[in-house]
Write a protein that holds these residues in place. Structure first.
Motif, PDB file in Angstrom:
ATOM      1  N   SER A  34       0.873  -1.172   0.000  1.00 60.85           N
ATOM      2  CA  SER A  34       0.000   0.000   0.000  1.00 60.85           C
ATOM      3  C   SER A  34       0.906   1.217   0.000  1.00 60.85           C
ATOM      4  N   GLU A  35       0.335   2.385  -0.049  1.00 55.72           N
ATOM      5  CA  GLU A  35       1.144   3.605   0.002  1.00 55.72           C
ATOM      6  C   GLU A  35       1.892   3.698   1.322  1.00 55.72           C
ATOM      7  N   GLU A  36       1.324   3.110   2.376  1.00 57.10           N
ATOM      8  CA  GLU A  36       1.919   3.220   3.702  1.00 57.10           C
ATOM      9  C   GLU A  36       2.997   2.188   3.963  1.00 57.10           C
TER      10      GLU A  36
END
Length: 103
Positions: A34-36
């Motif tokens: 994910s982006e995180e």
């Protein structure tokens, strides 16, 4: 009733937890991003599933009050919460229950 459980795990690496869970629960984890952060996922998006990720991700702690827990295990939407908690506590002694959410 279904619940989601969040565990912190001390003194284990992500791959160690993956291998233990795959063996004990007869499931298969896949890598996701994910982006995180990167994480491992097993199960069904719309039913019981398991997520393994690091507590710390470059900039922040997901559970800053539990920095001793390198790894986070999330069990989402399960009716087997009592069984899974007991089983996994026996197999992974360093497991710490951090949160419980009722679904």
């Amino acid at each position: 009733m279904e619940k989601s459980l969040v565990f912190g795990i001390k003194n284990y690496e992500q791959d160690d937890i993956k291998n233990i869970l795959e063996k004990v629960l007869s499931i298969k984890f896949n890598e996701h991003s994910s982006e995180e952060q990167d994480y491992l996922f097993a199960g069904d998006d719309n039913a019981e599933n398991f997520v393994i990720h690091h507590n710390y991700n470059d900039e922040y702690w997901d559970y800053p009050n539990h920095k001793e827990c390198k790894i986070i295990l999330i069990i989402n939407v399960t009716s087997r919460y009592e069984y899974l908690q007991k089983l996994l506590t026996e197999k992974i002694p360093e497991l710490v229950l951090l949160e419980v959410f009722e679904e």
